[in-house]
Design an enzyme around this catalytic site. Structure first.
Site, PDB file in Angstrom:
ATOM      1  NE  ARG A   1      -3.503  -2.291   2.831  1.00 13.70           N
ATOM      2  CZ  ARG A   1      -3.220  -3.441   3.437  1.00 13.70           C
ATOM      3  NH1 ARG A   1      -2.013  -3.627   3.968  1.00 13.70           N
ATOM      4  NH2 ARG A   1      -4.123  -4.396   3.526  1.00 13.70           N
TER       5      ARG A   1
ATOM      6  CG  HIS B   1      -4.507   0.890  -3.849  1.00 10.43           C
ATOM      7  ND1 HIS B   1      -3.895   0.645  -2.631  1.00 10.43           N
ATOM      8  CD2 HIS B   1      -5.465  -0.069  -3.981  1.00 10.43           C
ATOM      9  CE1 HIS B   1      -4.469  -0.393  -2.058  1.00 10.43           C
ATOM     10  NE2 HIS B   1      -5.420  -0.853  -2.856  1.00 10.43           N
TER      11      HIS B   1
ATOM     12  NE  ARG C   1      -2.923  -3.796  -1.004  1.00 11.72           N
ATOM     13  CZ  ARG C   1      -2.533  -4.772  -0.203  1.00 11.72           C
ATOM     14  NH1 ARG C   1      -1.254  -5.117  -0.163  1.00 11.72           N
ATOM     15  NH2 ARG C   1      -3.402  -5.434   0.544  1.00 11.72           N
TER      16      ARG C   1
ATOM     17  CG  HIS D   1      -6.242  -8.447   2.640  1.00  9.91           C
ATOM     18  ND1 HIS D   1      -7.068  -7.388   2.941  1.00  9.91           N
ATOM     19  CD2 HIS D   1      -5.743  -8.190   1.405  1.00  9.91           C
ATOM     20  CE1 HIS D   1      -7.070  -6.533   1.932  1.00  9.91           C
ATOM     21  NE2 HIS D   1      -6.269  -6.983   0.987  1.00  9.91           N
TER      22      HIS D   1
ATOM     23  CE1 TYR E   1      -6.185  -8.242  -6.930  1.00 17.67           C
ATOM     24  CE2 TYR E   1      -6.625  -8.584  -4.603  1.00 17.67           C
ATOM     25  CZ  TYR E   1      -6.389  -7.737  -5.661  1.00 17.67           C
ATOM     26  OH  TYR E   1      -6.375  -6.378  -5.450  1.00 17.67           O
TER      27      TYR E   1
END
Length: 363
Positions: free
Chosen positions: A176, A284, A287, A310, A319
């Site tokens: 991030r 962003h 990422r 996460h 993803y």
């Protein structure tokens, strides 16, 4: 002593009401109507104040949502008077007035979280009225994704060479903005093989850059760096980073911490990404790109969660789903090639049969 909310036509009606209330008390479902008389705006303001663990940017966002989108319509409504119909009407009015679906969903989730506390912890109300199906979903537009060559093209296009490796690290380590801008020399292995994430920068209005923990508990992590870019990281450390362990790895021309707006101006970001063919690309999205790269390696959900920082597996599954859909598209295209080959072979066979018929019998 508590009075009934209204008078009754007969004594029998009053006794029926009392039986219902006593039954609620026995089941633990009764709530004191006087406690539920607090306005939502005041309760929500207190709710935010009493959560010191919230990140500064989160507090800033919550107070903005409360002031801008919640208090004007719901601020004076007593918590005990809120119903699902009222919440639904409030949400519809936000959307009708031009508030985006994303901001509306964030506002709704904040109200729901506040009222969850009123139900579960404070016992002010017995049921959360935020029961509008789908109101918590943002459904944002799909963000652009770079290819590996495009990541290097973007890095090479940085006007200031000290920021080139920042692009590579953000993409291939899936960091991030707050994490990559807060990196110190001590966070990176001397050979560039790993990066330790333990703090992040947050820009808070009126306070500047605040150093704090990463976005989630899982955000504190160590990330292995692809061997192919380790020499670039080592060279960057030798060229641009001071010898002190707490020296910032990525800085502005004068050596100060990078701010998001300053970075965009410094790199002429909108111009650079437009020339690259991805107008509207955000930092962003690097990422986002890196997360897809990681998912395409076939990593497990747990491993993706650890690399991405996460707590919740939903992001990792998104993803993985994206890469499985891409793989299915590849399979479909390969199938089409096979079918095309079959058609070509069939046509060739027909041509050969026709030629043999034209020649007539042999011998």
């Amino acid at each position: 002593m508590r009075s009934a909310p209204n008078t009754f036509p007969t004594k029998k009606d009053a006794e029926r009401w009392l039986v219902v209330v006593e039954s609620q008390m026995v089941r633990g479902e009764w709530t004191d109507p006087q406690r539920a008389a607090i306005p939502l705006g005041a309760y929500a303001d207190k709710w935010i104040t009493e959560r010191p663990a919230l990140r500064p940017r989160t507090v800033e966002l919550y107070r903005w949502l409360l002031t801008k989108h919640i208090e004007p319509r719901l601020g004076e409504v007593k918590i005990g008077d809120l119903t699902t119909a009222i919440v639904r009407e409030w949400r519809a009015s936000l959307l009708a007035s031009g508030v985006s679906e994303s901001i509306t969903a964030k506002s709704y989730r904040l109200v729901r979280a506040v009222l969850n506390t009123a139900v579960q912890e404070d016992g002010i109300i017995s049921r959360n009225p935020c029961r509008v199906r789908g109101a918590d979903r943002e459904n944002p537009a799909e963000r652009p994704v770079l290819t590996v060559p495009q990541v290097f093209q973007l890095a090479d296009a940085m006007p200031h060479k000290r920021l080139r490796v920042m692009i590579l690290v953000a993409a291939f380590a899936t960091l991030r903005w707050g994490e990559v801008s807060a990196l110190r020399r001590a966070d990176i292995a001397a050979d560039g093989s790993s990066i330790r994430i333990s703090v992040a920068h947050t820009e808070v209005k009126g306070r500047g850059i605040v150093v704090g923990p990463p976005k989630s508990r899982a955000g504190v992590r160590t990330i292995a760096i692809p061997p192919a870019i380790r020499p670039e990281i080592v060279k960057h450390l030798m060229t641009y980073v001071g010898p002190a362990p707490d020296a910032l790895v990525f800085t502005g021309p004068k050596g100060g911490a990078l701010r998001r707006a300053h970075f965009n101006n410094l790199t002429k970001w909108p111009v650079v990404v437009r020339k690259l063919g991805v107008p509207g690309l955000h930092f962003h999205d690097l990422r986002h790109t890196g997360n897809l790269f990681a998912a395409q390696t076939g990593a497990s959900t747990r491993d993706l969660m650890a690399r991405m920082g996460h707590d919740d597996m939903r992001a990792a599954l998104i993803y993985q789903r994206a890469t499985s859909e891409a793989d299915q598209r590849i399979a479909d295209r390969l199938s089409a090639l096979v079918e095309d080959r079959k058609i070509d072979n069939d046509d060739q066979d027909d041509d050969e049969d026709g030629a043999a018929g034209a020649l007539g019998p042999v011998g």
